[in-house]
Design an enzyme around this catalytic site. Structure first.
Site, PDB file in Angstrom:
ATOM      1  N   ARG A  15       0.712  -1.181   0.028  1.00  0.00           N
ATOM      2  CA  ARG A  15       0.049  -0.002  -0.147  1.00  0.00           C
ATOM      3  C   ARG A  15       0.888   1.267  -0.120  1.00  0.00           C
ATOM      4  NH1 ARG A  15      -5.137   1.276  -1.422  1.00  0.00           N
ATOM      5  NH2 ARG A  15      -6.374   2.541   0.042  1.00  0.00           N
ATOM      6  N   THR A  44      -9.129   0.001 -10.680  1.00  0.00           N
ATOM      7  CA  THR A  44      -7.985  -1.153  -9.975  1.00  0.00           C
ATOM      8  C   THR A  44      -8.029  -2.437 -10.840  1.00  0.00           C
ATOM      9  OG1 THR A  44      -8.249  -0.335  -7.963  1.00  0.00           O
ATOM     10  CG2 THR A  44      -7.540  -2.480  -7.883  1.00  0.00           C
ATOM     11  N   GLU A  46      -5.588   3.488  -7.552  1.00  0.00           N
ATOM     12  CA  GLU A  46      -6.783   4.320  -6.941  1.00  0.00           C
ATOM     13  C   GLU A  46      -7.760   4.488  -8.270  1.00  0.00           C
ATOM     14  OE1 GLU A  46      -9.602   4.686  -5.266  1.00  0.00           O
ATOM     15  OE2 GLU A  46      -9.716   6.764  -5.771  1.00  0.00           O
ATOM     16  N   GLU A 102      -4.077   7.347  -4.321  1.00  0.00           N
ATOM     17  CA  GLU A 102      -4.376   6.659  -3.384  1.00  0.00           C
ATOM     18  C   GLU A 102      -4.804   7.281  -2.209  1.00  0.00           C
ATOM     19  OE1 GLU A 102      -5.799   3.068  -4.123  1.00  0.00           O
ATOM     20  OE2 GLU A 102      -3.954   3.150  -5.076  1.00  0.00           O
ATOM     21  N   ASP A 162      -8.139   7.800  -0.505  1.00  0.00           N
ATOM     22  CA  ASP A 162      -8.855   6.709   0.544  1.00  0.00           C
ATOM     23  C   ASP A 162      -8.765   7.303   1.684  1.00  0.00           C
ATOM     24  OD1 ASP A 162      -9.619   5.402  -1.963  1.00  0.00           O
ATOM     25  OD2 ASP A 162      -8.058   3.851  -1.357  1.00  0.00           O
ATOM     26  N   SER A 201      -7.558   0.550   2.806  1.00  0.00           N
ATOM     27  CA  SER A 201      -8.082   0.309   1.300  1.00  0.00           C
ATOM     28  C   SER A 201      -9.382  -0.720   1.363  1.00  0.00           C
ATOM     29  CB  SER A 201      -6.846  -0.633   0.943  1.00  0.00           C
ATOM     30  OG  SER A 201      -7.427  -1.348  -0.427  1.00  0.00           O
ATOM     31  N   SER A 202      -9.769  -1.255   0.183  1.00  0.00           N
ATOM     32  CA  SER A 202     -10.951  -2.193   0.200  1.00  0.00           C
ATOM     33  C   SER A 202     -10.144  -3.409  -0.598  1.00  0.00           C
ATOM     34  CB  SER A 202     -12.126  -1.575  -0.375  1.00  0.00           C
ATOM     35  OG  SER A 202     -12.725  -0.634   0.330  1.00  0.00           O
ATOM     36  N   GLY A 231     -12.874  -2.114  -8.082  1.00  0.00           N
ATOM     37  CA  GLY A 231     -14.237  -1.285  -7.634  1.00  0.00           C
ATOM     38  C   GLY A 231     -14.185  -0.533  -6.385  1.00  0.00           C
ATOM     39  N   GLY A 232     -13.267  -0.134  -5.874  1.00  0.00           N
ATOM     40  CA  GLY A 232     -13.202   0.644  -4.651  1.00  0.00           C
ATOM     41  C   GLY A 232     -14.030  -0.317  -3.531  1.00  0.00           C
TER      42      GLY A 232
HETATM   43  N1  GLU Z   1      -8.244   2.691  -3.782  1.00  0.00           N
HETATM   44  C1  GLU Z   1      -9.241   1.465  -3.747  1.00  0.00           C
HETATM   45  C2  GLU Z   1      -8.704   0.637  -2.448  1.00  0.00           C
HETATM   46  O1  GLU Z   1      -7.538   0.746  -2.098  1.00  0.00           O
HETATM   47  C3  GLU Z   1      -9.352   0.726  -5.119  1.00  0.00           C
HETATM   48  C4  GLU Z   1      -9.752   1.824  -6.044  1.00  0.00           C
HETATM   49  C5  GLU Z   1     -10.601   1.035  -7.109  1.00  0.00           C
HETATM   50  O2  GLU Z   1     -10.811  -0.227  -7.001  1.00  0.00           O
HETATM   51  O3  GLU Z   1     -10.957   1.682  -7.830  1.00  0.00           O
HETATM   52  O4  GLU Z   1      -9.429   0.256  -1.932  1.00  0.00           O
END
Ligand code: GLU
Length: 589
Positions: free
Chosen positions: A106, A401, A421, A440, A443, A467-468, A488-489
């Protein structure tokens, strides 16, 4: 669960999803959502990247060698999602020991950052402005993740692993509709940054060849000098300059704030090996990425909540209702408790305890949906149906991502989610280097999510934003069953959860579980759902239970690998989303 029922559950898993007939691999498949066979498997969103991965495996490389080669190739063909300028989380299964390990690649905030990183004149900077800025750029973690993974578990050097990607960047690849769309969708902000405009504008036509000689040279430099070319060398100097003095077009009207990243920030960066999260689920072990990713704890908590009912016996509507409610509750807890464990006291173990999940599951009614935002529980002191403090809706997160899944002939598996990100990251291409920098740090919570409630995800010096990303590996008594992940965030978490439960509980084949329409509930008033989901009878029945939906475009882009009882691998990817993914095996059978 008694062992006999575990065995029958596993048998059912494969029986209800009859093995696909051997798939003939066409000579040069542009895209294929599924491949079955021996010798190892690769699934990614991109055919060139998957081909490179399979070549590495075919020549005797292992899953980590191939994963690094695929990741670097995605930096070429999927540069708006991931690459040298980004980071990610890598989960690896070792077939010999049965052990699962993870690397945390990360990005980190600069040492100069504090809680007010995104605050100006007492108010949060508008999110849209923070997105395209040097301020949002964290120290990239990808190259060092690749090097560490190879040092720990690989058989190839970084020099060797990056060669195919360098060649791909130099020789070029055929632009597809997705690449073209991503440039078009970002053209306005790309136009405001001279280096980015020079590389990507005008948007290359579909079917044309796109070459990136600067990126090829960057890979050559990384091959020759290792990740230290970024952390202590010339690439790093260029990164610092691009962040502190973004190459803004003099005609640009947008504000592009500089960041305060320094050479010392790059030098101090580390890729720690972390204990994976582990959740027992119906006799299986589900492993994921630990904080600072919320992926492992949130998928795990939701699974624990779902384990309180027999999902396999529920009606389709009750299954979806339970899935939405479990993720609603797990997101309330994620937002309250998960951040960088180096800065906040994150109760990882407690979040994953069955006792805590039971105390949350008790809030779910079969006849009425909960109203969001629901308040979090307190995992350190779980009491049935109790909540702690006020709830807050999940803040915005990007929707891009990429995820790759690789298995080798020794049975080792890598599940790796990597990102810059949002689509196009910060929008800043490092001049002369051919790659986009991440954004990033957006986030982080810009200000505390709920007033008066501690927020573990505020910015801090050297801190990693929550993060997700949820690269996941499922084992049964130490034997590999399934690996998957998605972009997908924050919807990454719900996508992984949805595919897992469809596959493990609902008896769907892997490809069907991936293709199924998606909905994502993240403790917000309405649940985001794909049009195809909203068109189902189940969606109408869920509405009658009180669920409210907002239509959205595609959610996620899964890639996965599973092991069949006869030892073959099944690689699977999206049939449609993002133009369809690329699943390959070494020996199709
Ligand atoms: N920045 C997001 C994360 O770390 C991922 C971004 C994305 O999947 O678009 O959770």
């Amino acid at each position: 669960m008694p062992r006999s029922s575990v065995v029958s559950a596993l048998a059912a898993l494969f029986l209800v999803a009859p093995l696909a007939p051997a798939l003939a691999q066409p000579a040069a498949p542009p895209r294929a959502p599924e491949a079955v066979g021996f010798g190892g498997a690769v699934a990614s969103v991109d055919p060139d990247a998957s081909r490179i991965g399979v070549d590495v495996l075919r020549r005797g490389g292992n899953a980590v060698d191939a994963a690094v080669a695929v990741a670097a190739a995605l930096g070429v063909t999927d540069p708006f999602s991931a690459g040298v300028g980004g980071g990610g989380f890598l989960v690896r299964y070792d077939a010999r020991t049965g052990r699962v390990s993870t690397l945390d690649g990360r990005e980190t905030a600069p040492a100069a950052a504090d809680e007010g990183l995104f605050v100006e004149d007492g108010a949060a900077i508008p999110f849209a402005e923070a997105v395209t800025s040097g301020l949002s750029v964290g120290v990239p973690g990808a190259p060092l993740t690749w090097q560490r993974a190879l040092d720990l578990w690989g058989t190839h050097s970084l020099d060797r692993a990056l060669r195919p990607a360098e060649e791909l960047a130099r020789r070029g690849f055929t632009v597809d509709a997705e690449f073209h769309r991503q440039v078009v969708d970002n053209a306005d902000r790309f136009a405001d940054l001279t280096s980015t405009a020079a590389l990507f504008l005008p948007a290359p036509a579909v079917g044309s060849t796109f070459r990136n000689p600067d990126l090829a040279d960057t890979y050559r430099e990384l091959r020759e000098h290792g990740a230290s070319a970024l952390h202590r060398g010339a690439i790093g100097r260029d990164v610092v300059r691009a962040v502190t003095e973004p190459p803004v077009d003099p005609a640009a009207t947008r504000t592009v704030r500089p960041g305060r990243l320094s050479a010392a920030d790059l030098r101090d960066y580390r890729v720690p090996e972390r204990e994976p999260t582990r959740t027992r689920y119906r006799g299986l072990d589900v492993f994921g990425a630990a904080p600072p990713s919320a992926g492992g704890t949130t998928v795990g908590e939701a699974l624990n909540v779902l384990e309180t009912t027999r999902l396999s016996a529920e009606t389709p509507v009750q299954y979806l209702h339970r899935y939405l409610e479990a993720s609603r509750l797990a997101f309330a807890d994620r937002d309250r408790w998960v951040g960088d464990p180096g800065f906040a006291d994150v109760p990882t173990r407690a979040l994953l305890s069955q006792e805590f999940a039971d105390s949350r599951a008790c809030l779910i009614s079969p006849t009425a949906a909960l109203t969001s935002p629901v308040a979090p529980g307190d995992p350190r002191d779980p009491r049935p149906c109790a909540t702690a403090g006020a709830g807050a809706a999940t803040p915005h997160e990007g929707t891009d991502t990429t995820h790759l899944t690789v298995a080798d002939k020794w049975g080792d598996v890598v599940s790796y989610t990597l990102s810059i990100e949002q689509e196009g990251g910060s929008g800043i291409v490092v001049p002369g280097r051919g790659f986009l920098l991440n954004n990033e740090l957006t986030d982080f919570s810009f200000t505390p999510v709920a007033p008066g409630v501690p927020d573990p995800n505020l910015p801090g010096p050297g801190k990693r934003p929550r993060s997700s990303m949820a690269p996941t590996i499922v084992l049964h008594h130490g034997e590999f069953v399934l690996a998957l992940g998605s972009p997908g965030g924050s919807t990454i978490i719900t996508t992984v959860l949805q595919v897992l439960t469809r596959r493990l509980d609902r008896g769907q084949g892997l490809l069907d579980a991936i293709a199924a329409p998606r909905a994502s509930q993240r403790n917000t008033a309405t649940t985001r759902a794909e049009e195809a989901f909203l068109a189902t009878g189940e969606a109408r029945a869920l509405h009658a239970l009180g669920h409210r939906f907002t239509a959205t475009g595609e959610i996620g882009a899964v890639t996965a690998v599973e092991r069949l009882p006869d030892g073959r691998w099944r690689a699977a990817a999206e049939p449609v989303r993002r133009g369809g993914g690329a699943a390959r095996v070494v020996h199709p059978r």
